[in-house]
Design an enzyme around this catalytic site. Sequence first.
Site, PDB file in Angstrom:
ATOM      1  N   TYR A 172       0.858  -1.185   0.000  1.00 18.41           N
ATOM      2  CA  TYR A 172       0.000   0.000   0.000  1.00 18.41           C
ATOM      3  C   TYR A 172       0.895   1.236   0.000  1.00 18.41           C
ATOM      4  O   TYR A 172       2.004   1.206  -0.506  1.00 18.41           O
ATOM      5  CB  TYR A 172      -0.990  -0.039   1.173  1.00 18.41           C
ATOM      6  CG  TYR A 172      -2.180   0.851   0.925  1.00 18.41           C
ATOM      7  CD1 TYR A 172      -2.985   0.657  -0.201  1.00 18.41           C
ATOM      8  CD2 TYR A 172      -2.484   1.904   1.771  1.00 18.41           C
ATOM      9  CE1 TYR A 172      -4.062   1.485  -0.466  1.00 18.41           C
ATOM     10  CE2 TYR A 172      -3.558   2.732   1.520  1.00 18.41           C
ATOM     11  CZ  TYR A 172      -4.335   2.529   0.398  1.00 18.41           C
ATOM     12  OH  TYR A 172      -5.387   3.356   0.127  1.00 18.41           O
ATOM     13  N   ARG A 225      -9.049  10.283  -8.570  1.00 16.91           N
ATOM     14  CA  ARG A 225      -8.176  11.040  -7.670  1.00 16.91           C
ATOM     15  C   ARG A 225      -7.409  10.042  -6.813  1.00 16.91           C
ATOM     16  O   ARG A 225      -7.749   9.810  -5.665  1.00 16.91           O
ATOM     17  CB  ARG A 225      -9.000  11.991  -6.783  1.00 16.91           C
ATOM     18  CG  ARG A 225      -8.135  12.992  -6.013  1.00 16.91           C
ATOM     19  CD  ARG A 225      -8.860  13.492  -4.776  1.00 16.91           C
ATOM     20  NE  ARG A 225      -9.214  12.427  -3.855  1.00 16.91           N
ATOM     21  CZ  ARG A 225      -8.371  11.881  -2.977  1.00 16.91           C
ATOM     22  NH1 ARG A 225      -7.111  12.275  -2.924  1.00 16.91           N
ATOM     23  NH2 ARG A 225      -8.790  10.934  -2.157  1.00 16.91           N
ATOM     24  N   LYS A 243      -5.425  -2.083  -0.715  1.00 12.88           N
ATOM     25  CA  LYS A 243      -6.166  -1.841   0.526  1.00 12.88           C
ATOM     26  C   LYS A 243      -6.798  -3.115   1.049  1.00 12.88           C
ATOM     27  O   LYS A 243      -6.773  -3.382   2.254  1.00 12.88           O
ATOM     28  CB  LYS A 243      -7.233  -0.769   0.296  1.00 12.88           C
ATOM     29  CG  LYS A 243      -8.040  -0.440   1.530  1.00 12.88           C
ATOM     30  CD  LYS A 243      -8.402   1.014   1.621  1.00 12.88           C
ATOM     31  CE  LYS A 243      -7.226   1.883   2.036  1.00 12.88           C
ATOM     32  NZ  LYS A 243      -7.622   3.271   2.359  1.00 12.88           N
ATOM     33  N   GLU A 314     -13.451   4.523  -2.794  1.00 11.09           N
ATOM     34  CA  GLU A 314     -12.053   4.904  -2.552  1.00 11.09           C
ATOM     35  C   GLU A 314     -11.535   5.772  -3.688  1.00 11.09           C
ATOM     36  O   GLU A 314     -11.662   5.417  -4.871  1.00 11.09           O
ATOM     37  CB  GLU A 314     -11.193   3.638  -2.440  1.00 11.09           C
ATOM     38  CG  GLU A 314      -9.746   3.883  -2.076  1.00 11.09           C
ATOM     39  CD  GLU A 314      -9.553   4.164  -0.597  1.00 11.09           C
ATOM     40  OE1 GLU A 314      -8.576   4.866  -0.272  1.00 11.09           O
ATOM     41  OE2 GLU A 314     -10.358   3.676   0.207  1.00 11.09           O
ATOM     42  N   ASP A 315     -10.954   6.911  -3.337  1.00  7.09           N
ATOM     43  CA  ASP A 315     -10.247   7.769  -4.296  1.00  7.09           C
ATOM     44  C   ASP A 315     -11.122   8.242  -5.462  1.00  7.09           C
ATOM     45  O   ASP A 315     -10.724   8.179  -6.625  1.00  7.09           O
ATOM     46  CB  ASP A 315      -8.994   7.055  -4.824  1.00  7.09           C
ATOM     47  CG  ASP A 315      -7.877   7.036  -3.779  1.00  7.09           C
ATOM     48  OD1 ASP A 315      -8.072   7.638  -2.716  1.00  7.09           O
ATOM     49  OD2 ASP A 315      -6.837   6.414  -4.020  1.00  7.09           O
ATOM     50  N   ASP A 337     -14.252   6.098   2.025  1.00  9.93           N
ATOM     51  CA  ASP A 337     -13.068   6.084   2.879  1.00  9.93           C
ATOM     52  C   ASP A 337     -12.418   7.451   2.983  1.00  9.93           C
ATOM     53  O   ASP A 337     -11.924   7.831   4.041  1.00  9.93           O
ATOM     54  CB  ASP A 337     -12.057   5.072   2.342  1.00  9.93           C
ATOM     55  CG  ASP A 337     -10.844   4.949   3.248  1.00  9.93           C
ATOM     56  OD1 ASP A 337     -11.022   4.653   4.431  1.00  9.93           O
ATOM     57  OD2 ASP A 337      -9.724   5.175   2.769  1.00  9.93           O
ATOM     58  N   ASP A 338     -12.413   8.215   1.898  1.00 11.00           N
ATOM     59  CA  ASP A 338     -11.751   9.522   1.918  1.00 11.00           C
ATOM     60  C   ASP A 338     -12.501  10.510   2.812  1.00 11.00           C
ATOM     61  O   ASP A 338     -11.885  11.335   3.487  1.00 11.00           O
ATOM     62  CB  ASP A 338     -11.643  10.073   0.500  1.00 11.00           C
ATOM     63  CG  ASP A 338     -10.890   9.124  -0.413  1.00 11.00           C
ATOM     64  OD1 ASP A 338      -9.711   8.856  -0.130  1.00 11.00           O
ATOM     65  OD2 ASP A 338     -11.482   8.636  -1.385  1.00 11.00           O
ATOM     66  N   ASN A 487      -0.703  11.383   1.193  1.00 12.52           N
ATOM     67  CA  ASN A 487       0.156  10.313   0.717  1.00 12.52           C
ATOM     68  C   ASN A 487       0.090  10.236  -0.799  1.00 12.52           C
ATOM     69  O   ASN A 487      -0.801  10.835  -1.398  1.00 12.52           O
ATOM     70  CB  ASN A 487      -0.235   8.968   1.374  1.00 12.52           C
ATOM     71  CG  ASN A 487      -1.718   8.671   1.250  1.00 12.52           C
ATOM     72  OD1 ASN A 487      -2.325   8.885   0.207  1.00 12.52           O
ATOM     73  ND2 ASN A 487      -2.312   8.158   2.315  1.00 12.52           N
TER      74      ASN A 487
END
Length: 561
Positions: A172, A225, A243, A314-315, A337-338, A487
């Site tokens: 990850y 993203r 993940k 996610e993202d 999650d973000d 990150n």
Amino acid sequence: MVRSGTINPLAAAALSFRLIVVVFFFFFCFSVHLIMWRLVRPAAAAATGVSSGLLRHSRRFSSAIPGPCMVHKRGADILHDPWFNKDTGFPLTERDRLGLRGLLPPRVFSFEQQYARFMESYHSLEKNTRGQPDSVVSLAKWRILNRLHDRNETLYYRVLIDNIKDFAPIIYTPTVGLVCQNYSGLFRRPRGMYFSGKDKGEMMSMIYNWPAPQVDMVVVTDGSRVLGLGDLGVQGIGIPIGKLDVYVAAAGINPQRILPVMLDVGTNNQRLLEDPLYLGLRQPRLEGEDYLSIVDEFMEAVFTRWPKAIVQFEDFQMKWAFETLERYRRRFCMFNDDIQGTAGVALAGLLGTVRAQGRPLTDFVNQKIVVVGAGSAGLGVLNMAVNAVSQMAGKGVMGKHQFYLLDKDGLITTERKNMDPAAAPFAKSPADIDGLKEGAGLVEVVKKVKPHVLLGLSGVGGVFNEEVLKAMRESENPKPAIFAMSNPTMNAECTASDAFKCAGENVVFASGSPFENIKLGILNVCYILDFMEQFTGSTRAEALPPLEIYKMELLCYTKLL
């Protein structure tokens, strides 16, 4: 003589007797099995510390790995299936039964020997790549782990579980960002599922192409993203894969019941569109109702087949992150999650900071927090922090908190033109920030506000420069906190060493990606891998056991869902 077409009474009686014996034997074995289970279950519960009441109710989010099972494959098909393949670990009896004799070298290696052999290869790789650029070393380590994943999943997950601290940064963040950037060139075999804009109207049938009968956890991205790297299109599939591997290794989720998913709706990254190796749709991203119709169909398909699954978004870029969360959160078991995951972890860190600063937890309502980054993660943290303040101090405190939000244009106030609606609740009124104006810079805000916490989710590496960090020395608390949460590592707002060097050795530091340990006199700054990200411990070198971290994170996610 018995005529043709008639039944011999003696033969019929013998056949009936045999059937009775077989049926009796079956029920006898079943009864013995049931009795033994009832005898063993209390002992198992006592040994594991799990109550018999919990054993009676199967967990929806199961981590139980099934025992021996029927294998409907033979020969090379087994060797090419990473879930069943044991490489040279098949004993001779299994080689004969499964048609493997002659397809493997004659020597049989135990699981422990295979484990030791892989670790020896890994350490040899570390030795041979010493002195090479970090990116080269990280990709080499990812490749050797990925090859094992492609070949023998049982050994792969055993290696991850036993070495999670060393391998989490490889599978990850930060390495996963580098993998996503180069995924089309690194691609060797598919993993997960891909739903594209060309599959509209077909997703309900497509979802049944996944071989696992049950799925507990789905992680889905549209690649718009990826971390702080922007639009990577279909190459963002590396994020769900990595993940979920962390979830298996760190939280014990059954690896047979996970599903990484890519929603390929195109990309606006011109470099990828011109790349001959790019694996995704070569078209601009879908927008508006065209985009939402694809996500709608995907969600309906997933929950039609697996109604008890959890879907993690996610993202996704900010506009779709908030849109899809509000669209599905009351209909399906899902979370973003973000917005929610990062916020849950950040809130835990913020509450821990209050205690580390020597104040009671209830003093969180007076905490001065400057948040740099007005994307989905930054706004998610502020939303959850405001909710926490509301629960502690009562409702109606939305305008009374001391949280300050900055984006690329500086401090966000009510005077901002063309303000994003999601950021509007956190815009400061000029009357409440005497001495600061719309668009004030980060250094100016830090010097004026003297915050207890400086939290970065900007995706801009080094934005917490020396001047900003030195300004944190003037914080109203002698132990200010600096959270550089972006990150991968190259996008972190500052490094751990810079924070302690410029802001002082008493700071509480946390990060979204790992850094090397730092020695401060006789103390050592320790890093803890938690369920979602990696965070540092305090300068007192105190760290909760990893199992307790995972329990807290799972509890946090239970509350979110």
